[in-house]
Design a protein around this motif. Structure first.
Motif, PDB file in Angstrom:
ATOM      1  N   GLU A  11       0.818  -1.216   0.000  1.00  0.00           N
ATOM      2  CA  GLU A  11       0.000   0.000   0.000  1.00  0.00           C
ATOM      3  C   GLU A  11       0.853   1.267   0.000  1.00  0.00           C
ATOM      4  O   GLU A  11       0.474   2.305  -0.499  1.00  0.00           O
ATOM      5  N   ARG A  12       2.016   1.170   0.654  1.00  0.00           N
ATOM      6  CA  ARG A  12       2.855   2.374   0.765  1.00  0.00           C
ATOM      7  C   ARG A  12       3.647   2.642  -0.508  1.00  0.00           C
ATOM      8  O   ARG A  12       4.267   3.681  -0.628  1.00  0.00           O
ATOM      9  N   HIS A  13       3.645   1.674  -1.440  1.00  0.00           N
ATOM     10  CA  HIS A  13       4.373   1.851  -2.690  1.00  0.00           C
ATOM     11  C   HIS A  13       3.446   2.539  -3.689  1.00  0.00           C
ATOM     12  O   HIS A  13       2.667   1.894  -4.381  1.00  0.00           O
ATOM     13  N   ASP A  14       3.535   3.862  -3.716  1.00  0.00           N
ATOM     14  CA  ASP A  14       2.711   4.651  -4.625  1.00  0.00           C
ATOM     15  C   ASP A  14       1.238   4.251  -4.534  1.00  0.00           C
ATOM     16  O   ASP A  14       0.562   4.079  -5.538  1.00  0.00           O
ATOM     17  N   HIS A  15       0.760   4.118  -3.288  1.00  0.00           N
ATOM     18  CA  HIS A  15      -0.639   3.768  -3.009  1.00  0.00           C
ATOM     19  C   HIS A  15      -1.054   2.471  -3.709  1.00  0.00           C
ATOM     20  O   HIS A  15      -2.201   2.302  -4.107  1.00  0.00           O
ATOM     21  N   ALA A  16      -0.098   1.571  -3.876  1.00  0.00           N
ATOM     22  CA  ALA A  16      -0.365   0.242  -4.442  1.00  0.00           C
ATOM     23  C   ALA A  16      -0.997   0.304  -5.821  1.00  0.00           C
ATOM     24  O   ALA A  16      -1.847  -0.508  -6.167  1.00  0.00           O
ATOM     25  N   THR A  17      -0.579   1.286  -6.599  1.00  0.00           N
ATOM     26  CA  THR A  17      -1.142   1.381  -7.948  1.00  0.00           C
ATOM     27  C   THR A  17      -0.494   0.349  -8.869  1.00  0.00           C
ATOM     28  O   THR A  17       0.727   0.169  -8.853  1.00  0.00           O
ATOM     29  N   GLY A  18      -1.327  -0.314  -9.644  1.00  0.00           N
ATOM     30  CA  GLY A  18      -0.846  -1.248 -10.663  1.00  0.00           C
ATOM     31  C   GLY A  18       0.067  -2.311 -10.089  1.00  0.00           C
ATOM     32  O   GLY A  18      -0.138  -2.796  -8.978  1.00  0.00           O
ATOM     33  N   ILE A  19       1.103  -2.643 -10.849  1.00  0.00           N
ATOM     34  CA  ILE A  19       1.988  -3.713 -10.386  1.00  0.00           C
ATOM     35  C   ILE A  19       2.881  -3.274  -9.228  1.00  0.00           C
ATOM     36  O   ILE A  19       3.540  -4.101  -8.612  1.00  0.00           O
ATOM     37  N   LYS A  20       2.866  -1.974  -8.894  1.00  0.00           N
ATOM     38  CA  LYS A  20       3.652  -1.529  -7.729  1.00  0.00           C
ATOM     39  C   LYS A  20       3.129  -2.156  -6.437  1.00  0.00           C
ATOM     40  O   LYS A  20       3.842  -2.208  -5.438  1.00  0.00           O
ATOM     41  N   ALA A  21       1.883  -2.619  -6.475  1.00  0.00           N
ATOM     42  CA  ALA A  21       1.321  -3.277  -5.293  1.00  0.00           C
ATOM     43  C   ALA A  21       2.068  -4.546  -4.941  1.00  0.00           C
ATOM     44  O   ALA A  21       1.992  -5.021  -3.814  1.00  0.00           O
ATOM     45  N   HIS A  22       2.765  -5.101  -5.924  1.00  0.00           N
ATOM     46  CA  HIS A  22       3.415  -6.393  -5.673  1.00  0.00           C
ATOM     47  C   HIS A  22       4.856  -6.456  -6.146  1.00  0.00           C
ATOM     48  O   HIS A  22       5.433  -7.537  -6.228  1.00  0.00           O
ATOM     49  N   THR A  23       5.450  -5.318  -6.479  1.00  0.00           N
ATOM     50  CA  THR A  23       6.858  -5.352  -6.873  1.00  0.00           C
ATOM     51  C   THR A  23       7.637  -4.342  -6.040  1.00  0.00           C
ATOM     52  O   THR A  23       7.091  -3.357  -5.551  1.00  0.00           O
ATOM     53  N   THR A  24       8.934  -4.607  -5.907  1.00  0.00           N
ATOM     54  CA  THR A  24       9.776  -3.738  -5.091  1.00  0.00           C
ATOM     55  C   THR A  24      10.334  -2.590  -5.930  1.00  0.00           C
ATOM     56  O   THR A  24      10.172  -2.562  -7.151  1.00  0.00           O
ATOM     57  N   THR A  25      11.026  -1.699  -5.250  1.00  0.00           N
ATOM     58  CA  THR A  25      11.696  -0.595  -5.945  1.00  0.00           C
ATOM     59  C   THR A  25      13.106  -1.007  -6.393  1.00  0.00           C
ATOM     60  O   THR A  25      13.855  -0.171  -6.884  1.00  0.00           O
ATOM     61  N   TYR A  26      13.469  -2.268  -6.169  1.00  0.00           N
ATOM     62  CA  TYR A  26      14.838  -2.676  -6.487  1.00  0.00           C
ATOM     63  C   TYR A  26      14.998  -2.962  -7.986  1.00  0.00           C
ATOM     64  O   TYR A  26      14.095  -3.484  -8.635  1.00  0.00           O
ATOM     65  N   CYS A  27      16.175  -2.620  -8.499  1.00  0.00           N
ATOM     66  CA  CYS A  27      16.469  -2.864  -9.909  1.00  0.00           C
ATOM     67  C   CYS A  27      16.568  -4.382 -10.151  1.00  0.00           C
ATOM     68  O   CYS A  27      16.822  -5.146  -9.213  1.00  0.00           O
ATOM     69  N   PRO A  28      16.435  -4.816 -11.392  1.00  0.00           N
ATOM     70  CA  PRO A  28      16.567  -6.243 -11.699  1.00  0.00           C
ATOM     71  C   PRO A  28      17.922  -6.785 -11.229  1.00  0.00           C
ATOM     72  O   PRO A  28      18.960  -6.174 -11.476  1.00  0.00           O
ATOM     73  N   GLY A  29      17.889  -7.898 -10.514  1.00  0.00           N
ATOM     74  CA  GLY A  29      19.123  -8.555 -10.100  1.00  0.00           C
ATOM     75  C   GLY A  29      19.735  -8.037  -8.818  1.00  0.00           C
ATOM     76  O   GLY A  29      20.771  -8.539  -8.370  1.00  0.00           O
ATOM     77  N   CYS A  30      19.101  -7.070  -8.204  1.00  0.00           N
ATOM     78  CA  CYS A  30      19.641  -6.471  -6.975  1.00  0.00           C
ATOM     79  C   CYS A  30      19.609  -7.480  -5.832  1.00  0.00           C
ATOM     80  O   CYS A  30      18.628  -8.189  -5.643  1.00  0.00           O
ATOM     81  N   GLY A  31      20.689  -7.493  -5.039  1.00  0.00           N
ATOM     82  CA  GLY A  31      20.748  -8.432  -3.925  1.00  0.00           C
ATOM     83  C   GLY A  31      19.828  -8.078  -2.765  1.00  0.00           C
ATOM     84  O   GLY A  31      19.520  -8.927  -1.925  1.00  0.00           O
TER      85      GLY A  31
END
Lengths: 479, 460
Positions: A11-31
């Motif tokens: 919910e805190r990720h841009d008010h859970a809009t779209g796929i942000k509801a289930h994806t992180t802010t991390y770049c692809p492959g980030c540890g």
């Protein structure tokens, strides 16, 4: 394993809009995502989700509170360990985890992490070292390798920027931590091990054992300018040569002492404050108006260690016991012993208004410099009392009508066998010379200051009596 | 066996190398929703080792097939599956009070009085770093708190101190520190975070001479910092200015109620004299047993859903947050103004002063009244909000205002700003100022007021 320690929706990720509801802010492959999954699983497996407080840092993992369904605090850059100490001491039952990157922990937050580690309070630190600043866009980190290209080490880090900081080894060198390990994420074996280490670090907190620190070598493919696979290879082949994996400290046979939970009890609180129901007995028949109608100022001056400050405090206590108002302001030089030391005291019939004593009614001088400096400030008709066993000459520049009373404070005290009671001799002299309060008023505060020290009480009473006697002999008090 | 919603795959391929059976291959199709290229699973040879799941950095990336597989995999909104959020809505645990039996007055110095006020105000968490002339407060706390099973932590710096307060205050506890001017400067960044994240905390700043290391003598040159400069951003806090050791106790105790009422830091500003000065202090008739507010990140079941944070990434969200803060500041301004008026009713000359200078100005008023001069003292107890409601009438009636302070005009600036915003037509303003650790003297105040009255009477 799937874990309910991540929110169902971010919910805190841009008010859970779209796929942000289930994806992180991390770049692809980030540890980060891998390490955080292990942390979430550990919280889940240990059953401490409700008790966990996660302290998010500043850096790429700044938004950890988007993902973890635990109590969340977001800290200023580098300060997570200090914030964690606040949380842990506020609720010792909470499980406090700092998740920090290399810029946050190893650069701006060095003082906080080192002091927290040395303190050893049971908190858990997950330190993610990817050898670069991610969020600000690929600048040199304290852990950047020599020769590594970053935007602030173009052409490669040189020793001008110092060697990369080996944080796990540094923390392991401290007394406070019970467990320090460096792990990595670059293949299945390291990941399985990293997961176990993170769980162990958390368990050591849940058991109250102590401070645990896990450094995780992680990949930042974007700013290393590599594919995720190559980044894993770089950590394996290059980075871990500088930052060897393994347990750096294991002192898990210890147990951190229990952190207390505050008590709120009226009597106990008042007792701790040293309050008393007893109203001190009064001996004075009224305000010593022979010195001033409503506000008498005194200055006590000497060298540090002369006891001027204690004497001043006793005068103030005596005045308040008698129902008057009184203040005492100390002033001293930077030295703990020696140097100048003086105190300004006021005794007022109703209220002290100007607490300083630039022109005192009474000066008590313990040495020649004090007498020379403050003697001339005594107002006309005032009294100067000084230690005649130390001061040879009285300055001639005193105001009109100032009465001068020399009493050998130090010599009397020495004769009594304890030079440190010379300030009590001085108090006696003050009483004898001015009649500020009756003798019993002074003796009452001297006795209460010496509660539990019966052995020296008689000595102090003798010192006071001798001072009073000698001063009276020099000059009968006015009024 | 893993399953994957392609929308949640960023195509990093960490799973590819983790799979010993070669089940996962790089994708070739760009996902229209994400613009990324998700991996492709072929689970013919899968032995369900789940190592790929450990390798996947995304919480909703590769996941084990199970009950979730029953979900419509192409509908991201439904994918979360049955993960009940079981943390309840937290209930506030209210503060209570305990009656205190009568006690003889104490004879203590200002910093001690402040520490006692904090203890009686329910503070059991003290963080600090030694700095003259505030250190005795920390020393007393280091002794008292363990006796009450409270906590005193000597931090590595003032920077760490304020962040410990961010943690403890964020956990809903009443916490405080003692500091002095240079230390207060160091804490300002943290105070901005406290205000942004709406965390209550109490700062007792015993002001000393500056700028820089300055000296350890009394000054009032942090008024500007406390009233206008609490770190970056849109920040304000209630600023209380005690004038006696008694008020050091009373106002410190009050400051905790104010901090929690508004979820905001409170600053108690004393001068070096006030910190060091010993005087008579009476104890209140009650002490506070603090509860835990519903917003706290306490680290238990009911508070699990809470967040202490000063980030609002979206501009609209951050603007709204600032407007909420503005509304809070407006509520403070409307309800928390405090002042002490002394002989102001018929005063031609009104002296404005706070802290110890207010006490000696009171001495000057007494002296001048004995000479028949109509002079009064207006003493702001809250420096922010400036008590303009009480001051307006006084200022409009007076013929002169004299600001007495141990700074270059910081109190006067606050007063002038308040007058200006309130549209008060103020009389001429003059001042008595000393700096560098020197307080104005009673004689200087008397002299200034006499000069003004003589001037008016044409004597000069």
């Amino acid at each position: 394993m799937p874990t309910s320690v991540f929110y169902r929706q971010f919910e805190r990720h841009d008010h859970a809009t779209g796929i942000k509801a289930h994806t992180t802010t991390y770049c692809p492959g980030c540890g980060h995502g891998v390490a955080q999954q292990f942390l979430a699983e550990a919280i889940d497996e240990l059953g401490v989700q409700d008790r966990t407080v996660l302290v998010s840092p500043v850096g790429c993992s700044v938004f950890s509170y988007y993902y973890f369904d635990v109590g969340n605090t977001q800290a200023a850059h580098g300060r997570a360990p200090a914030v964690a100490i606040g949380h842990k001491t506020a609720n010792p039952d909470s499980i406090v985890v700092c998740y920090q990157g290399d810029g946050d922990l190893a650069s701006i937050g060095l003082a906080e992490i080192i002091s927290a580690a040395q303190m050893g309070l049971p908190i858990t630190i997950i330190f993610v070292n990817n050898a670069i600043y991610g969020m600000t866009g690929g600048q040199m980190a304290p852990t950047t390798l020599l020769g590594q290209n970053t935007t602030t080490s173009p052409g490669g880090r040189t020793t001008f920027a110092g060697e990369p900081l080996k944080v796990a080894e540094m923390i392991a060198g401290l007394d406070g931590p019970v467990f320090v390990e460096r792990v990595a994420l670059y293949d299945n074996r390291r990941r399985t091990h990293a997961k176990r280490a993170i769980k162990k670090a958390l368990e050591l907190q849940a058991n109250g054992t102590g401070f645990a620190f896990i450094e995780v070598l992680s990949e930042c493919p974007i700013h290393l300018n590599m594919t995720p696979e190559d980044a894993e290879g770089w950590v394996r082949d290059t980075m871990q040569q500088v930052f060897p994996l393994g347990v750096k400290k294991d002192a898990t046979d210890r147990q951190y002492p229990e952190i207390p939970t505050p008590a709120f009890d009226a009597e106990a609180t008042l007792a701790a404050m040293g309050t008393t129901t007893e109203q001190a007995e009064r001996h004075a028949t009224g305000f010593p108006a022979h010195l001033d109608p409503d506000d008498i100022s005194l200055k006590l001056a000497g060298a540090g260690g002369d006891g001027a400050q204690t004497a001043a405090m006793l005068i103030t206590k005596a005045a308040i016991n008698e129902g008057f108002d009184s203040t005492d302001i100390p002033s001293y030089g930077p030295e703990s012993r020696g140097g100048t030391s003086y105190a300004d005291v006021h005794v007022a019939a109703t209220e002290v208004l100007s607490p300083a004593a630039p022109h005192p009614h009474v000066l008590v001088a313990f040495n020649a410099p004090s007498l020379a400096k403050f003697g001339p400030t005594v107002r006309p008709g005032g009294v100067v009392i000084y230690d005649s066993s130390i001061v040879g000459e009285v300055p001639s520049s005193l105001a009109d009508g100032v009465r001068v009373v020399g009493v050998p404070f130090a010599a009397v005290a020495r004769d009594l066998g304890a030079v440190q009671v010379k300030n009590v001799v001085a108090l006696g002299a003050l009483q004898g010379a001015t009649g500020l309060f009756p003798k019993e008023t002074f003796l009452t505060v001297i006795r209460s200051a010496l509660v539990g020290k019966r052995a020296v009480l008689e000595l102090n009473e003798q010192a006071f009596a001798r001072g009073a006697e000698l001063a009276s002999a020099v000059a009968a008090p006015a009024g | 066996m893993p399953f994957l919603v392609p929308e949640y795959c960023k195509g990093c391929g960490r799973c590819i190398t983790s799979c010993t059976k070669g089940c996962i291959t790089p994708g070739t199709e760009i996902n229209p929703l994400t613009g990324l290229v998700p991996v492709v699973l072929d689970l013919t040879d899968c032995n369900a080792c789940e190592l790929c799941i450990d390798a996947c950095p995304e919480p909703f990336g590769l996941r084990p097939e199970g009950e979730q597989a029953a979900f419509e995999l192409r509908d991201p909104a439904e994918l979360g599956g049955p993960r009940p959020y079981d943390a309840p809505v937290p209930e506030p645990l209210p503060d209570t009070t305990l009656a205190l039996p009568g006690r003889a007055p104490l004879v203590v110095k200002g910093t001690y009085a402040s520490a006692l006020g904090a203890v009686l105000g329910g503070c059991r968490h003290v963080y600090g770093y030694p700095i003259t002339p505030s250190t005795e407060g920390a020393e007393l706390m280091a002794k008292l708190q363990p006796m009450l099973d409270g906590v005193f932590v000597q931090a590595v710096s003032e920077v760490a101190t304020v962040n410990m307060m961010y943690g403890a205050g964020g956990a809903g506890k009443r916490c405080m520190t003692f500091t002095s001017s240079p230390g207060f400067s160091l804490m300002l960044e943290g105070i901005s975070y406290l205000i942004g994240a709406e965390v209550p905390a109490v700062f007792v700043n015993i002001m000393r001479g500056g700028p820089g290391l300055g000296n350890i003598a009394p000054a009032q040159a942090d008024i500007k910092l406390a009233c206008r400069g609490l770190g970056h951003g849109n920040t304000h806090a209630i600023v209380l200015a005690p004038a006696t050791p008694q008020e050091m106790l009373d106002l410190t105790m009050l400051s905790f109620d104010l901090a929690f009422r508004y979820r905001n830091p409170v600053v108690v500003l004393g001068d070096g004299y006030l910190g060091q000065m010993t005087g008579k202090v009476r104890l209140p008739d009650h002490m506070v047993v603090p509860g835990i507010p519903e917003w706290a990140v306490y680290g238990d079941h009911s508070h699990r859903g809470n967040l202490i944070c000063s980030i609002e990434l979206q501009e609209a969200d951050l603007e709204r947050h600032n407007l909420d803060l503005d509304a809070k500041y407006a509520r403070m301004t409307a309800t928390e103004q405090r002042a002490d008026l002394h002989h102001c009713d018929d005063a031609d000359v009104v002296v404005v002063a706070c802290n110890t200078p207010a006490q000696l100005a009171k001495g000057a008023v007494k002296e001048l009244r004995e000479q028949g001069v109509k002079v009064g003292l207006f003493r702001p107890i809250t420096l922010w909000p400036f008590p303009i409601d009480a001051f307006r009438e006084v200022a409009e009636r007076a013929r002169h205002l004299v600001v007495v302070e141990a700074s270059e005009g910081q109190l006067e600036d606050e007063m002038r700003l308040a007058l200006s915003y309130a549209g008060v037509h103020a009389p001429p303003i003059s001042h008595v100022r000393r700096q560098g650790g020197v307080l104005p003297s009673q004689a200087e105040v008397v002299q200034q007021v006499l000069a003004l009255t003589h001037e008016r009477e044409g004597v000069l």
